[in-house]
Design an enzyme around this catalytic site. Structure first.
Site, PDB file in Angstrom:
ATOM      1  N   ASP A 132      18.145  37.603  27.371  1.00 28.44           N
ATOM      2  CA  ASP A 132      18.566  37.882  25.995  1.00 28.44           C
ATOM      3  C   ASP A 132      17.909  36.956  24.979  1.00 28.44           C
ATOM      4  OD1 ASP A 132      20.204  40.024  26.763  1.00 28.44           O
ATOM      5  OD2 ASP A 132      21.829  38.662  27.294  1.00 28.44           O
ATOM      6  N   LYS A 173      23.443  49.976  27.651  1.00 28.32           N
ATOM      7  CA  LYS A 173      24.873  50.363  27.655  1.00 28.32           C
ATOM      8  C   LYS A 173      25.048  51.715  26.976  1.00 28.32           C
ATOM      9  CE  LYS A 173      26.940  45.892  28.317  1.00 28.32           C
ATOM     10  NZ  LYS A 173      25.731  45.039  28.176  1.00 28.32           N
ATOM     11  N   ILE A 174      24.353  52.688  27.538  1.00 32.86           N
ATOM     12  CA  ILE A 174      24.325  54.027  26.944  1.00 32.86           C
ATOM     13  C   ILE A 174      25.756  54.559  26.845  1.00 32.86           C
ATOM     14  CG2 ILE A 174      23.397  56.355  27.165  1.00 32.86           C
ATOM     15  CD1 ILE A 174      21.088  55.122  28.844  1.00 32.86           C
ATOM     16  N   PRO A 232      26.016  63.513  25.899  1.00 32.37           N
ATOM     17  CA  PRO A 232      25.026  63.660  26.979  1.00 32.37           C
ATOM     18  C   PRO A 232      23.587  63.817  26.472  1.00 32.37           C
ATOM     19  CG  PRO A 232      26.986  64.903  27.507  1.00 32.37           C
ATOM     20  CD  PRO A 232      27.201  64.376  26.119  1.00 32.37           C
ATOM     21  N   THR A 259      22.040  62.842  23.588  1.00 38.73           N
ATOM     22  CA  THR A 259      21.476  61.594  23.049  1.00 38.73           C
ATOM     23  C   THR A 259      21.296  60.575  24.169  1.00 38.73           C
ATOM     24  OG1 THR A 259      22.789  62.096  21.089  1.00 38.73           O
ATOM     25  CG2 THR A 259      21.730  59.938  21.158  1.00 38.73           C
ATOM     26  N   ILE A 271      28.817  34.993  34.677  1.00 42.59           N
ATOM     27  CA  ILE A 271      28.705  33.761  35.474  1.00 42.59           C
ATOM     28  C   ILE A 271      28.239  32.608  34.571  1.00 42.59           C
ATOM     29  CG2 ILE A 271      27.577  32.712  37.505  1.00 42.59           C
ATOM     30  CD1 ILE A 271      29.222  35.325  38.075  1.00 42.59           C
ATOM     31  N   GLY A 272      28.802  31.436  34.765  1.00 42.21           N
ATOM     32  CA  GLY A 272      28.341  30.259  34.023  1.00 42.21           C
ATOM     33  C   GLY A 272      28.998  30.165  32.657  1.00 42.21           C
ATOM     34  N   GLN A 318      30.168  32.178  30.553  1.00 46.58           N
ATOM     35  CA  GLN A 318      31.404  32.953  30.335  1.00 46.58           C
ATOM     36  C   GLN A 318      32.537  32.562  31.294  1.00 46.58           C
ATOM     37  OE1 GLN A 318      31.001  37.244  29.447  1.00 46.58           O
ATOM     38  NE2 GLN A 318      28.789  36.953  29.641  1.00 46.58           N
ATOM     39  N   ARG A 360      22.192  32.920  29.912  1.00 51.81           N
ATOM     40  CA  ARG A 360      22.057  31.615  29.249  1.00 51.81           C
ATOM     41  C   ARG A 360      21.991  30.429  30.201  1.00 51.81           C
ATOM     42  NH1 ARG A 360      26.937  32.893  25.321  1.00 51.81           N
ATOM     43  NH2 ARG A 360      27.401  34.197  27.142  1.00 51.81           N
TER      44      ARG A 360
HETATM   45  P1  BMP Z   1      25.116  35.310  29.937  1.00 47.96           P
HETATM   46  O1  BMP Z   1      24.909  34.868  31.387  1.00 47.96           O
HETATM   47  O2  BMP Z   1      24.197  34.596  28.994  1.00 47.96           O
HETATM   48  O3  BMP Z   1      26.535  35.287  29.514  1.00 47.96           O
HETATM   49  O4  BMP Z   1      24.616  36.846  29.841  1.00 47.96           O
HETATM   50  C1  BMP Z   1      25.313  37.899  30.418  1.00 47.96           C
HETATM   51  C2  BMP Z   1      24.566  39.187  30.245  1.00 47.96           C
HETATM   52  O5  BMP Z   1      25.317  40.236  30.856  1.00 47.96           O
HETATM   53  C3  BMP Z   1      24.358  39.616  28.795  1.00 47.96           C
HETATM   54  O6  BMP Z   1      23.140  40.329  28.727  1.00 47.96           O
HETATM   55  C4  BMP Z   1      25.520  40.542  28.519  1.00 47.96           C
HETATM   56  O7  BMP Z   1      25.213  41.515  27.547  1.00 47.96           O
HETATM   57  C5  BMP Z   1      25.699  41.210  29.885  1.00 47.96           C
HETATM   58  N1  BMP Z   1      27.073  41.679  30.160  1.00 47.96           N
HETATM   59  C6  BMP Z   1      28.152  40.816  30.126  1.00 47.96           C
HETATM   60  O8  BMP Z   1      28.015  39.624  29.861  1.00 47.96           O
HETATM   61  N2  BMP Z   1      29.399  41.321  30.381  1.00 47.96           N
HETATM   62  C7  BMP Z   1      29.633  42.629  30.682  1.00 47.96           C
HETATM   63  O9  BMP Z   1      30.760  43.011  30.915  1.00 47.96           O
HETATM   64  C8  BMP Z   1      28.533  43.494  30.744  1.00 47.96           C
HETATM   65  C9  BMP Z   1      27.248  43.007  30.488  1.00 47.96           C
HETATM   66  O10 BMP Z   1      26.210  43.807  30.571  1.00 47.96           O
END
Ligand code: BMP
Length: 206
Positions: free
Chosen positions: A9, A59-60, A64, A66, A166-167, A169, A188
């Site tokens: 990202d 994240k479509i 259907p 579009t 992970i991490g 979050q 990140r």
């Molecule tokens: P990070 O490890 O920096 O938090 O990134 C997580 C990635 O996963 C981001 O691209 C975010 O858009 C994606 N993501 C998420 O964090 N949670 C979800 O539920 C779905 C995701 O696609």
């Protein structure tokens, strides 16, 4: 040992390619999202797929028709997989799957977001059942809620469960792998690290 997917990202194309190359030996795929594609253009998918397979995380979540156009753009620029929001419903997921079949690509379905489950309560399991019934390749499950990952893995069985969160979050890589994740999605904690390669190397040893 779970696979590691790099969530790229960053918003600078050059930096994106540089980081992907740096960690490529330890990651199974690179996930691109709107921040990178909206700043660098869709051509970044072609550049990155020369490094590792690309998952287009658009994240479509549309009607259907579009949704199938979005999927077609992603696959025709070299994406190996796309991500679709399960709440968009069966017809949208089927439309995306049809496009994926034309390109030999894969489809992953978001069950619930790591950042919020307030409106997903009770529906993420139904989304997982739908993903399985339709023959999708896998689901996205919240890596910061291992108990939910375990529950969703039991539903989808041999479909792949990819877990972000992970991490930064708060999710723990080891706990989520033990819960049944087939791959962890990490952004990140890797690309903001002083030594991204060392971080992925350590994750790969979990
Ligand atoms: P990070 O490890 O920096 O938090 O990134 C997580 C990635 O996963 C981001 O691209 C975010 O858009 C994606 N993501 C998420 O964090 N949670 C979800 O539920 C779905 C995701 O696609």
């Amino acid at each position: 040992m779970a696979e590691i997917i790099l969530a790229l990202d960053v918003t600078d194309a050059g930096k994106a390619v540089e980081i992907a190359k740096d960690v490529s030996e330890f990651v199974s795929a690179v996930k691109v999202n709107y921040p990178l594609v909206l700043s660098a253009g869709i051509g970044i998918v072609e550049k990155l797929r020369d490094v590792r397979p690309v998952i287009a995380d658009f994240k479509i979540a549309d009607i259907p028709y579009t949704s199938s156009l979005i999927a077609e753009i992603a696959f025709s620029h070299g994406a190996e997989a796309v991500i679709v929001h399960g709440f968009s419903g069966r017809e949208t997921v089927k439309a995306v799957l049809n496009v994926a079949k034309e390109f030999g690509g894969e489809v992953y379905v978001v069950t619930e977001l790591t950042s919020s489950c307030e409106f997903f309560e009770g529906i993420s399991e139904k989304i997982a059942v739908m993903a399985k019934e339709l023959g999708c390749h896998g689901i996205i499950a919240p890596g910061n809620r291992p108990e939910k990952v375990a529950k969703l893995k039991r539903i989808v069985g041999d479909l792949k469960v990819l877990c972000p969160g992970i991490g930064v979050q708060g999710g723990d890589a080891k706990a989520v792998v033990e819960a049944g994740a087939d791959a962890i999605i990490v952004g990140r904690s890797i690309y903001e690290a002083e030594d991204p390669k060392e971080v992925v190397r350590m994750l790969s040893e979990l």
